[in-house]
Design an enzyme around this catalytic site. Sequence first.
Site, PDB file in Angstrom:
ATOM      1  N   HIS A  16       0.348 -19.376  -7.018  1.00  0.00           N
ATOM      2  CA  HIS A  16      -0.776 -18.604  -7.563  1.00  0.00           C
ATOM      3  C   HIS A  16      -2.036 -18.881  -6.734  1.00  0.00           C
ATOM      4  O   HIS A  16      -2.783 -17.976  -6.365  1.00  0.00           O
ATOM      5  CB  HIS A  16      -1.085 -19.010  -9.010  1.00  0.00           C
ATOM      6  CG  HIS A  16      -0.043 -18.660 -10.024  1.00  0.00           C
ATOM      7  ND1 HIS A  16       0.587 -19.617 -10.789  1.00  0.00           N
ATOM      8  CD2 HIS A  16       0.448 -17.471 -10.441  1.00  0.00           C
ATOM      9  CE1 HIS A  16       1.414 -19.013 -11.635  1.00  0.00           C
ATOM     10  NE2 HIS A  16       1.365 -17.721 -11.444  1.00  0.00           N
ATOM     11  N   LYS A  40       4.652 -14.112 -26.217  1.00  0.00           N
ATOM     12  CA  LYS A  40       5.382 -14.830 -25.176  1.00  0.00           C
ATOM     13  C   LYS A  40       5.253 -16.326 -25.450  1.00  0.00           C
ATOM     14  O   LYS A  40       4.144 -16.830 -25.597  1.00  0.00           O
ATOM     15  CB  LYS A  40       4.772 -14.480 -23.811  1.00  0.00           C
ATOM     16  CG  LYS A  40       5.698 -14.721 -22.665  1.00  0.00           C
ATOM     17  CD  LYS A  40       5.171 -14.058 -21.410  1.00  0.00           C
ATOM     18  CE  LYS A  40       6.000 -14.441 -20.207  1.00  0.00           C
ATOM     19  NZ  LYS A  40       5.550 -13.785 -18.992  1.00  0.00           N
ATOM     20  N   ARG A  89       6.873 -12.207  -4.483  1.00  0.00           N
ATOM     21  CA  ARG A  89       7.608 -13.316  -3.876  1.00  0.00           C
ATOM     22  C   ARG A  89       8.888 -12.746  -3.274  1.00  0.00           C
ATOM     23  O   ARG A  89       8.842 -11.985  -2.334  1.00  0.00           O
ATOM     24  CB  ARG A  89       7.920 -14.386  -4.919  1.00  0.00           C
ATOM     25  CG  ARG A  89       6.695 -15.175  -5.312  1.00  0.00           C
ATOM     26  CD  ARG A  89       6.914 -15.924  -6.587  1.00  0.00           C
ATOM     27  NE  ARG A  89       6.955 -14.990  -7.707  1.00  0.00           N
ATOM     28  CZ  ARG A  89       7.073 -15.348  -8.978  1.00  0.00           C
ATOM     29  NH1 ARG A  89       7.215 -16.600  -9.282  1.00  0.00           N
ATOM     30  NH2 ARG A  89       7.078 -14.450  -9.927  1.00  0.00           N
ATOM     31  N   SER A 127       6.298 -20.799 -12.087  1.00  0.00           N
ATOM     32  CA  SER A 127       5.885 -21.722 -13.145  1.00  0.00           C
ATOM     33  C   SER A 127       7.111 -22.257 -13.892  1.00  0.00           C
ATOM     34  O   SER A 127       7.172 -23.428 -14.256  1.00  0.00           O
ATOM     35  CB  SER A 127       4.959 -21.019 -14.139  1.00  0.00           C
ATOM     36  OG  SER A 127       3.802 -20.559 -13.486  1.00  0.00           O
TER      37      SER A 127
HETATM   38  P1  ADP Z   1       3.282 -12.860 -15.415  1.00  0.00           P
HETATM   39  O1  ADP Z   1       3.904 -13.263 -16.728  1.00  0.00           O
HETATM   40  O2  ADP Z   1       2.192 -11.834 -15.573  1.00  0.00           O
HETATM   41  O3  ADP Z   1       4.262 -12.485 -14.344  1.00  0.00           O
HETATM   42  P2  ADP Z   1       2.806 -15.272 -13.847  1.00  0.00           P
HETATM   43  O4  ADP Z   1       1.822 -16.347 -14.073  1.00  0.00           O
HETATM   44  O5  ADP Z   1       4.240 -15.630 -13.803  1.00  0.00           O
HETATM   45  O6  ADP Z   1       2.492 -14.177 -14.947  1.00  0.00           O
HETATM   46  O7  ADP Z   1       2.472 -14.523 -12.480  1.00  0.00           O
HETATM   47  C1  ADP Z   1       1.241 -13.895 -12.272  1.00  0.00           C
HETATM   48  C2  ADP Z   1       1.257 -13.216 -10.924  1.00  0.00           C
HETATM   49  O8  ADP Z   1       1.328 -14.207  -9.895  1.00  0.00           O
HETATM   50  C3  ADP Z   1       2.467 -12.300 -10.692  1.00  0.00           C
HETATM   51  O9  ADP Z   1       2.054 -11.185  -9.946  1.00  0.00           O
HETATM   52  C4  ADP Z   1       3.422 -13.141  -9.905  1.00  0.00           C
HETATM   53  O10 ADP Z   1       4.257 -12.356  -9.086  1.00  0.00           O
HETATM   54  C5  ADP Z   1       2.455 -13.962  -9.072  1.00  0.00           C
HETATM   55  N1  ADP Z   1       3.045 -15.232  -8.670  1.00  0.00           N
HETATM   56  C6  ADP Z   1       3.610 -16.181  -9.435  1.00  0.00           C
HETATM   57  N2  ADP Z   1       4.069 -17.206  -8.688  1.00  0.00           N
HETATM   58  C7  ADP Z   1       3.785 -16.871  -7.408  1.00  0.00           C
HETATM   59  C8  ADP Z   1       4.044 -17.487  -6.140  1.00  0.00           C
HETATM   60  N3  ADP Z   1       4.719 -18.623  -6.031  1.00  0.00           N
HETATM   61  N4  ADP Z   1       3.598 -16.857  -5.044  1.00  0.00           N
HETATM   62  C9  ADP Z   1       2.952 -15.671  -5.143  1.00  0.00           C
HETATM   63  N5  ADP Z   1       2.707 -15.027  -6.283  1.00  0.00           N
HETATM   64  C10 ADP Z   1       3.126 -15.613  -7.398  1.00  0.00           C
END
Ligand code: ADP
Length: 166
Positions: A16, A40, A89, A127
């Site tokens: 992130h 969620k 990703r 995560s």
């Molecule tokens: P959501 O439940 O909205 O997917 P996340 O916190 O899992 O929430 O992800 C938020 C955003 O960050 C999403 O667009 C996800 O693809 C991106 N994201 C999560 N992990 C990574 C990572 N390792 N690298 C790049 N983008 C990421």
Amino acid sequence: MRIIYPGTFDPITNGHLDLVERSARIFEEVIIAVAKNPKKRTLFDCEERKFLVLKSTSHIANVSIEIFDELLIDYAKRKGINQILRGLRAISDFEYEFQMALMNRANAPEIEFFYMMPSQTYTFLSSTLVKELAFYKGNIDAFVTNEVKMALTRKMNKLSGNEVIT
Ligand code: ADP
């Protein structure tokens, strides 16, 4: 120009952060929008998630953090921001993001979705994976900030072995 970076951030990872740093170099302000989404099941509540985002991004000047609890496009409209950032990703993210962007476009054609790819190191980082590693006391040093690591350790110590990680 400002951009909203929405997500669950349960918790924020270096993947992130990679995106926040990249987008902060391009946009005047990056608003990290932490989804409350009570349906969620999250390990951290939204205030804890917001706090960890705040601590992990304190080195970037043009970042602000908010909690939102409504449809993403309604939130963006209310703030008058027409740019939304999401991360891509592996290919697995693509289908969901594609669907979401097109559905949102039907309801809010003025809003544009921007996609960024993290450094290769974080391509497989999520995560969920970090929580699993932390639960089994694996090494997460390369994946999260120290604040997040400490919060995860505290949280995992509280959990009994029978609880499911979401
Ligand atoms: P959501 O439940 O909205 O997917 P996340 O916190 O899992 O929430 O992800 C938020 C955003 O960050 C999403 O667009 C996800 O693809 C991106 N994201 C999560 N992990 C990574 C990572 N390792 N690298 C790049 N983008 C990421």
